[in-house]
Scaffold this active site. Structure first.
Site, PDB file in Angstrom:
ATOM      1  N   CYS A   2      -1.071   2.621   0.806  1.00 23.12           N
ATOM      2  CA  CYS A   2      -0.100   2.857  -0.326  1.00 23.12           C
ATOM      3  C   CYS A   2      -0.243   1.936  -0.822  1.00 23.12           C
ATOM      4  O   CYS A   2      -0.372   0.721  -0.843  1.00 23.12           O
ATOM      5  CB  CYS A   2       0.847   2.528   0.573  1.00 23.12           C
ATOM      6  N   ARG A  27      -4.504   4.276  -4.340  1.00 22.28           N
ATOM      7  CA  ARG A  27      -4.489   3.777  -3.405  1.00 22.28           C
ATOM      8  C   ARG A  27      -4.045   4.991  -2.968  1.00 22.28           C
ATOM      9  O   ARG A  27      -4.034   4.757  -1.542  1.00 22.28           O
ATOM     10  CB  ARG A  27      -3.824   2.519  -3.569  1.00 22.28           C
ATOM     11  N   TRP A  73       0.001   7.144   0.886  1.00 20.76           N
ATOM     12  CA  TRP A  73      -0.928   7.508   1.487  1.00 20.76           C
ATOM     13  C   TRP A  73      -0.882   7.704   3.506  1.00 20.76           C
ATOM     14  O   TRP A  73       0.048   5.999   3.946  1.00 20.76           O
ATOM     15  CB  TRP A  73      -1.830   6.413   2.057  1.00 20.76           C
ATOM     16  N   ASN A  99       4.054  -0.335   2.767  1.00 23.38           N
ATOM     17  CA  ASN A  99       2.534  -0.336   3.091  1.00 23.38           C
ATOM     18  C   ASN A  99       1.539  -0.436   4.905  1.00 23.38           C
ATOM     19  O   ASN A  99       2.318  -1.231   4.652  1.00 23.38           O
ATOM     20  CB  ASN A  99       1.634  -0.580   2.262  1.00 23.38           C
ATOM     21  N   GLY A 100       1.945   0.497   5.397  1.00 19.08           N
ATOM     22  CA  GLY A 100       1.551   0.095   6.969  1.00 19.08           C
ATOM     23  C   GLY A 100       1.351   1.182   8.029  1.00 19.08           C
ATOM     24  O   GLY A 100       2.150   2.018   7.922  1.00 19.08           O
ATOM     25  N   GLU A 483     -24.890   6.717   2.495  1.00 18.38           N
ATOM     26  CA  GLU A 483     -24.177   6.760   1.735  1.00 18.38           C
ATOM     27  C   GLU A 483     -24.368   7.692   0.510  1.00 18.38           C
ATOM     28  O   GLU A 483     -23.529   7.843   0.243  1.00 18.38           O
ATOM     29  CB  GLU A 483     -25.081   4.988   1.339  1.00 18.38           C
ATOM     30  N   LYS A 487     -21.191   9.714   0.631  1.00 16.25           N
ATOM     31  CA  LYS A 487     -20.735   9.855  -1.472  1.00 16.25           C
ATOM     32  C   LYS A 487     -20.548  11.909  -1.414  1.00 16.25           C
ATOM     33  O   LYS A 487     -19.347  12.313  -1.581  1.00 16.25           O
ATOM     34  CB  LYS A 487     -21.956   9.810  -2.671  1.00 16.25           C
ATOM     35  N   GLU A 490     -18.023  13.205   0.303  1.00 16.44           N
ATOM     36  CA  GLU A 490     -15.959  11.991   0.321  1.00 16.44           C
ATOM     37  C   GLU A 490     -15.566  12.847  -1.293  1.00 16.44           C
ATOM     38  O   GLU A 490     -14.624  13.246  -0.981  1.00 16.44           O
ATOM     39  CB  GLU A 490     -16.785  11.101  -0.216  1.00 16.44           C
ATOM     40  N   HIS A 506     -36.087  16.473  15.704  1.00 21.12           N
ATOM     41  CA  HIS A 506     -34.878  15.867  17.228  1.00 21.12           C
ATOM     42  C   HIS A 506     -33.534  16.605  16.801  1.00 21.12           C
ATOM     43  O   HIS A 506     -32.866  16.444  17.880  1.00 21.12           O
ATOM     44  CB  HIS A 506     -35.178  14.118  17.726  1.00 21.12           C
ATOM     45  N   LYS A 605      -8.384   4.772  -0.901  1.00 17.66           N
ATOM     46  CA  LYS A 605      -9.440   3.218  -1.429  1.00 17.66           C
ATOM     47  C   LYS A 605      -9.950   1.538  -0.286  1.00 17.66           C
ATOM     48  O   LYS A 605     -10.781   1.527  -0.724  1.00 17.66           O
ATOM     49  CB  LYS A 605      -9.124   2.605  -3.077  1.00 17.66           C
TER      50      LYS A 605
HETATM   51  C1  G6P Z   1     -12.795   3.203   2.732  1.00 22.27           C
HETATM   52  C2  G6P Z   1     -12.755   3.394   1.270  1.00 22.27           C
HETATM   53  C3  G6P Z   1     -14.880   3.417   1.183  1.00 22.27           C
HETATM   54  C4  G6P Z   1     -15.057   2.111   1.631  1.00 22.27           C
HETATM   55  C5  G6P Z   1     -15.049   1.986   3.099  1.00 22.27           C
HETATM   56  C6  G6P Z   1     -14.444   0.296   3.761  1.00 22.27           C
HETATM   57  O1  G6P Z   1     -12.607   4.522   3.956  1.00 22.27           O
HETATM   58  O2  G6P Z   1     -12.781   5.056   0.152  1.00 22.27           O
HETATM   59  O3  G6P Z   1     -14.929   3.611   0.280  1.00 22.27           O
HETATM   60  O4  G6P Z   1     -16.436   1.846   1.575  1.00 22.27           O
HETATM   61  O5  G6P Z   1     -12.633   1.988   2.850  1.00 22.27           O
HETATM   62  O6  G6P Z   1     -13.672  -0.462   2.137  1.00 22.27           O
HETATM   63  P1  G6P Z   1     -13.726  -2.527   1.620  1.00 22.27           P
HETATM   64  O7  G6P Z   1     -13.084  -2.414   0.821  1.00 22.27           O
HETATM   65  O8  G6P Z   1     -13.798  -2.778   3.508  1.00 22.27           O
HETATM   66  O9  G6P Z   1     -15.483  -1.930   2.021  1.00 22.27           O
END
Ligand code: G6P
Length: 610
Positions: A2, A27, A73, A99-100, A483, A487, A490, A506, A605
């Site tokens: 949030c 956020r 969120w 937030n939390g 990665e 991407k 996501e 495998h 984020k």
């Molecule tokens: C969330 C974000 C990712 C990020 C991860 C770790 O899941 O959506 O993009 O890699 O958190 O975040 P950090 O800020 O600790 O790298």
């Protein structure tokens, strides 16, 4: 997670708060709301985005010099209008945004209902505002009431609280979720993220866990929740507002992908000493002796940062010959890790606020290891919680899918590996020079990849309707494959898996038919021939191959359906370049499928809950 923002001063707080929420929307975007005090308490809130809240308010004339706002969120309770923040007490006097997670909210809820409180929503947050109401009855002072309430709370919070009975105050508190106070002239602001403040002030104070602040127009008083007064230092934010804007790009993600030649350069600037074949990292100086002499390094992180850690392991083991372990932060903290006082733990985080990474940091500290940070956000909780560390200097990253932070994390890990390799006598100056020159050339190599953007869009047209994707690579390109797959998942919601290319036989090979696109990352390194064989295995089963291959490769085009060319680098640093086409592939795929690139569903984020 949030986003929260508050304002007290002489201006009308509403436009200011809505603008702050717009900047914080990355956020969380399940719902948004504001609470204003101008005589009475006015609350407007709405499921959906900040724009939905703006539409709800419409032309309504709302004016107040004190206000708070929230973008959510969801953790507890469906993301609907009712569960949106702010929440308020029984008498319509106190409003809260949070937030939390309040972990003991069911116990607190029962107690409060027994003494007559009516709780309207299923959120944990509403329970907290009723608890504050209860304490307020006893002390008649909002600052004290919030403090007393928090003494009964288990969990994580960044909160703002206001009351119509004290219309000249915002109370802020934090445990686990960031709170930054912006000091102005005749006004003060508070937010979960500096992005919401910098238009108004660059002078900020960071609240620490267990601290509570009382903001008026002209003052900020800070205490611990146990009532000890504390004097906070005022820091200055150095980045610019325009760094936070889209700068002509359609999405933050695309802007951030294109910023990488600069952001990688910023991670190297003043550190990489090409002529000496080494690196200078001022942030690690205080712990350099321990670092050089350690027998074990642990890297811990979440999400994309964890992928960077997997590449970092290969870099450090190969160049510095120190054994490295990599852990998901969320697993590390609960597996009772065996740590020695000589162990070095690097926590890697873009935001510096990820709850699991923070918990791993605390666990490593508790067990006596030296804990260092590789962080992007300056002054973030993780940056401040580590003994020493390196900022990656990627600049603000707003797109939820991390891109430039990843490549800058790799640039920093590469430099740490090179530095340790030189200091431990594993690399001669000549080899050091060659490696440093290669690292220095990476920003230009990344730029060259952008010349293939049109081709990537063309490939996207071929594959935009598929349901699955496989990404394969070996060595440091296995994490690159992970990665690339992350991407795509996501932002385009296509199921994608990353796998070590040789492991395909495998299991995943059973999935391969003419409908399965397979992305191979196949640079000309020591295991190139092996990966070519893996490609043949896919081709033999009619899989459709997209290869990420070097410019001078003449073999791959005979096997792959599509080849995206990338410049050659030393294999240790290859992922920094090889990931670029994968980021672009995911981006254009998401755009072609009509997905919301910067705000993918269910993601946030910065994940400040466990
Ligand atoms: C969330 C974000 C990712 C990020 C991860 C770790 O899941 O959506 O993009 O890699 O958190 O975040 P950090 O800020 O600790 O790298």
């Amino acid at each position: 997670m949030c986003g929260i923002v508050g304002y007290i001063g002489q201006k009308n707080s509403l436009p200011l708060i809505l603008e702050g929420l717009r900047r914080l929307e990355y956020r969380g975007y399940d719902s948004a709301g504001v609470a204003l005090i101008d005589g009475g308490l006015t609350i407007r809130k709405k499921a959906g985005k900040v724009s939905d809240l703006v539409n709800l308010i419409g032309n309504e004339h709302l004016e107040a010099q004190l206000g708070i706002g929230h973008t959510r969120w969801a953790t507890h309770g469906e993301p609907n209008d009712v569960n949106a923040h702010p929440h308020w007490d029984c008498n319509n006097e106190i409003a809260i945004i949070h937030n939390g997670i309040i972990e003991n909210y069911t116990t607190l809820k029962k107690k409060l209902q027994q003494v007559g409180h009516t709780i309207r929503t299923v959120t944990d947050t509403e329970v907290l505002v009723h608890l504050i109401e209860e304490m307020y009855k006893r002390c008649n002072d909002l600052f004290t009431a919030v403090r007393l309430a928090l003494l009964e709370v288990e969990g994580a919070y960044g909160i703002l609280v206001i009351s119509t009975r004290e219309p000249d105050k915002i109370i802020a508190a934090r445990k686990g979720s960031p709170i930054i106070i912006g000091r102005g002239d005749g006004e003060n602001l508070v937010a979960s993220d500096a992005a919401a403040l910098i238009e108004h002030t660059r002078h900020v104070m960071y609240l620490e866990d267990g601290e509570v602040a009382c903001l008026t127009r002209n003052s900020v008083v800070t205490k611990t929740i146990h009532d000890e007064e504390i004097i906070k230092q005022v820091d200055e934010i150095t980045y610019d507002l325009e760094e936070l804007e889209k700068g002509g790009y359609e999405h933050f993600m695309l802007k951030e992908i294109h910023e990488q030649p600069d952001s990688i350069q910023n991670s190297l600037r003043g550190r990489l000493l090409v002529n000496d074949g080494t690196v200078k990292l001022g942030g690690l100086e205080p712990v350099m002796e321990k670092l050089v002499n350690t027998n074990r390094i642990l890297l811990t992180a979440c999400g994309t940062s964890w992928h960077a850690a997997l590449v970092g392991k290969i870099m450090i083991e190969q160049l510095a010959h120190i054994p490295v372990e990599v852990d998901y932060a969320s697993e590390f903290r609960y597996r009772n890790p065996v740590l020695q006082p000589t162990d070095i733990v690097f926590v890697i985080s873009q935001s510096g606020e990820t709850a699991d990474t923070m918990a791993a940091l605390k666990e490593a500290k508790r067990k006596g290891a030296t804990v260092l940070g590789i962080v992007n956000v300056v002054g973030s909780t993780i940056a401040r919680g580590t003994e020493a560390g390196v900022y990656i200097h990627a600049g603000p990253e707003i797109g939820v899918a991390s891109t430039k932070a990843f490549t800058s994390q790799l640039a920093v890990l590469g430099q740490i590996a090179l530095l340790l390799g030189r200091k431990r006598g594993r690399l001669s100056q000549e080899v050091g020079k060659a490696l440093a020159a290669d690292l220095a050339s990476i920003p230009d190599k990344v730029k060259k990849v952008f010349s293939h953007e049109a081709q990537i869009k063309y490939i996207v047209e071929e594959f935009k309707d598929v349901k699955n994707f496989l990404y394969l690579g070996r060595g440091s390109n296995f994490p690159t494959a992970l990665e690339g797959a992350l991407k795509l998942k996501e932002i385009s919601y296509i199921h994608a898996e990353g796998y070590p290319a040789a492991e395909m036989k495998h299991g995943p090979i059973a999935l391969i038919d003419e409908n399965m696109p397979v992305v191979f990352i196949v640079p000309k390194d020591a295991i190139y021939e092996k990966v070519l064989s893996n490609m043949q295995e896919v081709k033999a089963r009619k899989g459709r191959i997209i290869a990420i291959a070097n410019e001078d490769d003449t073999e791959v085009e005979h096997i792959a359906d599509f080849v995206i060319r990338v410049p050659r680098t030393y294999s240790y640093f290859g992922p920094i370049v090889n990931v670029i086409p994968l980021q672009l592939l995911a981006y254009y795929m998401a755009v072609a499928r009509g997905c919301n690139v910067d705000q993918p569903r269910n993601l946030a984020k910065s994940v400040t809950v466990e």
